[in-house]
Scaffold this active site. Sequence first.
Site, short mmCIF file in Angstrom:
data_model
loop_
_atom_site.label_atom_id
_atom_site.label_comp_id
_atom_site.label_asym_id
_atom_site.label_seq_id
_atom_site.Cartn_x
_atom_site.Cartn_y
_atom_site.Cartn_z
N ASN A 13 0.87 -1.19 0.00
CA ASN A 13 0.00 0.00 0.00
C ASN A 13 0.90 1.23 0.00
O ASN A 13 1.49 1.57 1.02
CB ASN A 13 -0.90 -0.04 1.25
CG ASN A 13 -1.79 1.20 1.33
OD1 ASN A 13 -1.83 2.02 0.41
ND2 ASN A 13 -2.51 1.32 2.45
N LYS A 15 0.08 4.24 -0.23
CA LYS A 15 -0.57 5.40 0.39
C LYS A 15 -0.38 6.65 -0.50
O LYS A 15 -0.45 6.52 -1.72
CB LYS A 15 -0.07 5.58 1.82
CG LYS A 15 -0.25 4.29 2.64
CD LYS A 15 -0.04 4.44 4.10
CE LYS A 15 -0.24 3.09 4.79
NZ LYS A 15 -0.16 3.16 6.24
N HIS A 106 -9.67 1.08 5.13
CA HIS A 106 -8.37 1.29 5.78
C HIS A 106 -8.57 2.24 6.96
O HIS A 106 -9.35 3.18 6.89
CB HIS A 106 -7.36 1.87 4.78
CG HIS A 106 -5.96 1.81 5.31
ND1 HIS A 106 -5.50 2.71 6.24
CD2 HIS A 106 -4.95 0.95 5.07
CE1 HIS A 106 -4.25 2.39 6.55
NE2 HIS A 106 -3.89 1.32 5.84
N GLU A 108 -6.87 4.61 8.02
CA GLU A 108 -6.63 6.03 7.71
C GLU A 108 -7.87 6.65 7.07
O GLU A 108 -8.17 7.82 7.31
CB GLU A 108 -5.39 6.16 6.80
CG GLU A 108 -4.11 5.89 7.60
CD GLU A 108 -2.95 5.33 6.81
OE1 GLU A 108 -2.97 5.37 5.57
OE2 GLU A 108 -2.00 4.83 7.45
N GLY A 184 2.71 2.17 10.84
CA GLY A 184 3.69 3.25 10.71
C GLY A 184 4.42 3.58 12.00
O GLY A 184 5.07 4.61 12.09
N SER A 222 3.55 -2.28 10.25
CA SER A 222 5.00 -2.36 10.42
C SER A 222 5.58 -3.71 10.00
O SER A 222 6.51 -4.21 10.64
CB SER A 222 5.40 -2.00 11.85
OG SER A 222 5.04 -0.66 12.14
#
Length: 263
Positions: A13, A15, A106, A108, A184, A222
């Site tokens: 991904n 992003k 997702h 986010e 992240g 991660s």
Amino acid sequence: MSGSTITPWVVGNWKMNPMQANAQQLIQDLKQQLQQGDILEGQCRIGVAPPSIALSSVQAELANAAIDVITVAQDVSRIAGTGAYTGEVSADLLKDSQITYVLIGHSERREIFADTASVVAEKVKHALAAGLHIIYCVGESLVQREAGQAEQVVLQQICDISAVVEAEQWANITIAYEPIWAIGTGKTASPEDAQAMHAKIREGLTQITPQGPSIALLYGGSVKAENAVELAACPDINGALVGGASLNAESFYQIAHAFAQSK
Ligand code: 13P
């Protein structure tokens, strides 16, 4: 039940990254890794999810990669079809551009762009109706985990879409478990914790659909070359949804390689 007969599936991904020049380099590097490496077609499915502006160009550039690389959209509109919806990209427009895989839900999107459970369910419904394959993301926050609510939150997120998924459409769904506190942050869920949650997800899915045992469950948060082998060894972790490490072709290749070798 173990999902060990499921073909592993590793998706990068990207992003809101990278700028064009770096994207070109990333694609060239990835193609080189796949050319020089020993992952066989069918041993591990590989996907990349670039920003929407780059979907078609990335798909075209990866068309002659040594093994098939699937181009995945990062999101889709909650509105179907075509029409006066400024800024939106519908499932039908994706399908029309030969983009047939999409991430939905997702964290986010849920946290920053207010994709509520009902918005996410609308997206899932229209994407499935358009014939897309969905990678549906679920995951709890740190506060929820510390309050002992992680399983309940994740299973609820799966229930949130179950009402809009027709029986035969479960074949077009992959689930990505991404604990928000691991995204992240460099903190990965331990393989034991990730496997425990994946086993619960599989149990929950199996109560909803007879296809539960064959649905691919990806872990995200991660994931790096350094922890991929351990995660890949877990019976219900069928792949990875990789953020930061997917922006480096060698790291991403090594993660895919760990899954290709493990199953
Ligand atoms: P990181 O791998 O950067 O933690 O991101 C995970 C993720 O959100 C993938 O969708």
